[in-house]
Design an enzyme around this catalytic site. Structure first.
Site, mmCIF file in Angstrom:
data_model
loop_
_atom_site.group_PDB
_atom_site.id
_atom_site.type_symbol
_atom_site.label_atom_id
_atom_site.label_comp_id
_atom_site.label_asym_id
_atom_site.label_seq_id
_atom_site.Cartn_x
_atom_site.Cartn_y
_atom_site.Cartn_z
ATOM 1 N N GLU B 29 0.838 -1.194 0.000
ATOM 2 C CA GLU B 29 0.000 0.000 0.000
ATOM 3 C C GLU B 29 0.878 1.250 0.000
ATOM 4 O OE1 GLU B 29 -2.222 -0.889 3.550
ATOM 5 O OE2 GLU B 29 -2.968 -2.738 2.648
ATOM 6 N N GLU B 62 -4.612 -6.697 2.432
ATOM 7 C CA GLU B 62 -3.457 -7.400 3.000
ATOM 8 C C GLU B 62 -3.374 -8.875 2.619
ATOM 9 O OE1 GLU B 62 -5.140 -5.143 4.891
ATOM 10 O OE2 GLU B 62 -3.596 -3.618 5.138
ATOM 11 N N PHE B 85 1.597 -2.162 8.949
ATOM 12 C CA PHE B 85 1.811 -2.343 10.393
ATOM 13 C C PHE B 85 1.634 -3.823 10.710
ATOM 14 C CE2 PHE B 85 0.452 2.045 9.896
ATOM 15 C CZ PHE B 85 1.378 2.725 10.665
ATOM 16 N N ASP B 87 0.333 -5.198 13.024
ATOM 17 C CA ASP B 87 -1.016 -5.471 13.528
ATOM 18 C C ASP B 87 -1.922 -6.014 12.419
ATOM 19 O OD1 ASP B 87 -0.968 -3.428 16.232
ATOM 20 O OD2 ASP B 87 0.340 -2.937 14.565
ATOM 21 N N PHE B 88 -1.638 -5.645 11.186
ATOM 22 C CA PHE B 88 -2.485 -6.073 10.065
ATOM 23 C C PHE B 88 -2.288 -7.551 9.719
ATOM 24 C CE2 PHE B 88 -2.187 -1.443 8.265
ATOM 25 C CZ PHE B 88 -2.775 -0.968 9.424
ATOM 26 N N HIS B 131 -2.058 -0.189 15.781
ATOM 27 C CA HIS B 131 -0.920 0.176 14.924
ATOM 28 C C HIS B 131 0.398 0.143 15.698
ATOM 29 C CE1 HIS B 131 -3.945 1.559 12.106
ATOM 30 N NE2 HIS B 131 -3.067 2.098 11.294
#
Lengths: 324, 327
Positions: B29, B62, B85, B87-88, B131
């Site tokens: 991204e 993702e 991040f 977290d994704f 994040h």
């Protein structure tokens, strides 16, 4: 479209080989000779064969848990597959993959996949390789009607459309997502794919010729750099979700009639385009297939199991390695 | 040599490796964003130089980014995919855990997946619960992938070059709160082999094993405590999988005391893992209990005040060191 007699024999041989391979696997499974789960492809053979006849070893497919037909149609070695289904040391994946992970990179077969909807992003990656290298190859993801509801499939459709990837979304709608009838009407899956901005058609997946001709267009489109396509091929599932599923959730009358009406092999032979095929040659092909399976199964069942130390290999190319 | 920040070092490696090998592509991204090259400008300049077939802006997708990077790696490219991040990971874990990590094994060694996944980790930037996580212990637990977390620009350069040239899948964890940390970095390309810890400073009283940004805290604590006569040896494993357990055990054999500093949540953390290895294989070396300095068992809060409470501090590290030394 013109069909040569040799090409028709080849199509017949592939469909019949898938059929007999699986029937034989089913027998061996019932005899307790094969571990794990196996998922039967019966009555969907025209889809794998009609699609893969347009692909060479250099093109890619990502398959599903119901993947034996795709593997055979893409050219995986039958004996190596038999060894793998029996989880033997010399199997196509050294016995570490089993029925749901048969793969052969040399044939562009990027793996059957035990995660429903797991394959399309991977196939999109193969299409990305083709696009980056500009080599005219195409990539095809086989996707069941159950998988069509997964987010990964939606993401792959979108990525393929946005990047104009040379990819074919080959949906196989067999009307059952595991043990549950898919409530979507036929054609809805293609409609969804079309909404991402690609040509999408719905057709009879038990009609070899319908599949073959639709895939011809989709593959040509991909090779010409004109982006992805989707095909929804309808072919009612013959057996249960996995071998041993008695399908008590299905109406037995409907099931029995669909088993007959949706058999692609007699339909193929009865087609006027096959009128030149000779019975003697068909019988010879059948006999060759059965003989090769007899020999292959015998060898597979007698073959060596993996050695305990093979548990530890093939996790990494080199866990603590320096630069390649 | 030039003084580079971690951010600049990573950008330099991406340029060098893309120039060195046509099969290297960068995808994710905003990676081709010509104004700044992603959230922190890490991929700046790549699109201009290498074009949009090799520097690929993707939608926010993702699972498709990671899955397609895996598929591209299987078929001949060397993708560097960006998971903005860590977290994704929650969005796309299947493609990493069940697909990429297992390709080689489940295909009986028949597949090679040279993919690098760059991802930002860590608290300290006020980026809140979704994040700011560390999460690398989850990845270390997965066979088939390698996990790297540099703490300085030199290591970032050598380890990222190795990751891109490596034939196995690598997750490269970049701590967002240390992107601007600078050090001297060779101008020419080089690689650092995985599984080789760096001794940040030598000492004799206590071994501090620290990961990623925590290495900087451990170093500060070592400097402070030197003034009090406590000699601290700081070990930065640099790669979490493979982990240089021999270097940790060798240091412990010398010092007899161990503190592990890890910004992960405490359970099943790298701190737990190192402690477990030491108890299992270095018990006789221990003259004191092991102390773990980690984040608490909470998500990362947005409030700067709470975030400060969440992240281990130099004072926390010093306290742990004093405690084991005094035992």
């Amino acid at each position: 479209m013109i069909y040569s007699t040799e090409m028709l024999y080849q199509a017949y041989r592939s469909m019949k080989l898938i059929r007999e391979f699986e029937e034989r696997m089913r027998e061996e499974y019932q005899r307790g000779k094969l571990p794990g789960f196996i998922h039967m492809y019966r009555n969907q053979e025209a889809i794998a064969v009609g699609a893969c006849m347009h692909l060479g070893d250099e093109d890619y497919i990502a398959s599903t848990h119901r993947g034996h037909g795709h593997c055979i149609a893409k050219g995986c070695d039958i004996e190596d597959m038999l060894l793998e289904l029996a989880c033997k040391q010399d199997g196509i994946c050294k016995g570490k993959g089993g029925s749901m992970h048969i793969a052969d990179m040399s044939k562009g077969m990027l793996g059957a996949n035990a995660i429903v909807g797991g394959g399309p992003p991977i196939a999109a990656g193969a299409a990305l390789t083709a696009r980056t290298l500009g080599n005219g190859r195409v990539s095809m993801a086989f996707i069941g009607d159950g998988a069509s509801d997964q987010g990964t499939v939606a993401e792959a459709l979108n990525l393929a459309s946005v990047l104009q990837l040379p990819m074919i979304f080959m949906y196989e709608n067999n009307h059952f997502a595991e043990f549950t009838r898919n409530p979507k009407p036929d054609g809805r899956i293609a409609e969804r794919a079309g909404a991402y901005g690609m040509p999408a058609v719905t057709l009879d997946g038990t009609d070899f010729f319908a599949v073959y001709e639709a895939v011809a267009d989709a593959v040509q489109r991909g090779r010409q750099g004109r982006g992805p396509s989707a095909i929804e091929a309808i072919a009612s599932r013959y057996y249960g979700h996995f071998e041993g599923d008695a399908q008590q959730y299905r109406d037995s009358t409907e099931l029995e009639s669909s088993r007959i009406t949706s058999d692609p092999i007699p339909k193929f032979l009865a087609d006027s385009r096959c009128s030149d095929l000779e019975t003697a040659r068909i019988e010879q092909i059948d006999a060759e297939i059965l003989a090769s399976l007899d020999a292959g199964v015998e060898r597979a069942l007698a073959a060596a199991d993996p050695l305990p130390e093979q548990l530890y290999s093939d996790v990494y190319v080199n866990y603590r390695g320096e630069s390649a | 040599m030039s003084k580079l920040s971690i951010r600049e070092a990573i950008n330099q490696v991406l340029h060098e490796e893309m120039a060195r090998d046509d099969r290297v592509v960068v995808m994710g991204e905003d990676v081709a964003n010509r104004d700044n090259g992603g959230v922190y400008g890490i991929t700046a300049g790549l699109a201009e130089k290498f074009g949009e077939l090799r520097v690929i802006d993707t939608p926010i997708t993702e699972s498709a980014i990671i899955g397609a990077a895996g598929g591209a790696a299987l078929t001949g490219l060397r993708p560097v995919a960006e998971l903005m991040f860590i977290d994704f990971l929650g969005v796309c874990l299947d493609q990493l855990m069940n697909q990429i990590a297992k390709f080689r094994y489940m295909f009986g060694g028949g597949a090679t997946t040279p993919v690098t996944i760059r991802t930002m980790i860590g608290a300290g930037a006020g980026t809140g619960p979704q994040h700011s996580a560390i999460l690398y212990p989850m990845l270390v637990a997965i066979p088939g992938i390698k996990v790297v977390a540099p703490s300085n620009a030199y290591d970032a350069k050598g380890l990222l070059a190795q990751a891109i040239r490596d034939d196995d899948p690598v997750v490269f964890c970049e701590h967002k709160a240390i992107y601007t940390e600078e050090c001297e970095v060779p101008d020419e390309p080089f690689t650092i082999p995985f599984g080789q810890a760096r001794t940040v400073c030598e000492g004799t009283d206590v071994t501090v094993v620290a990961f990623s940004r925590m290495v900087l805290l451990a170093e500060q604590a070592a400097t402070q405590l030197a003034a009090e006569g406590i000699s601290v040896e700081v070990i930065d494993p640099r790669t979490l999988s493979p982990l240089d357990d021999e270097a940790i055990l060798a240091s412990l054999q010398k010092t007899g005391r161990l503190v592990v500093v890890d910004e992960s949540n405490p359970y099943c953390s790298m701190a737990s893992e190192v402690s477990s290895i030491v108890v299992d294989r270095g018990f006789d070396y221990l003259d004191a209990p092991i102390r773990k300095v980690t984040a608490p068992h909470t998500p990362v809060p947005a409030s700067p005040v709470l975030e400060l409470e969440y992240v281990p501090s130099v004072a926390d590290v010093e306290a742990a060191i004093r405690e084991v030394v005094a035992y």
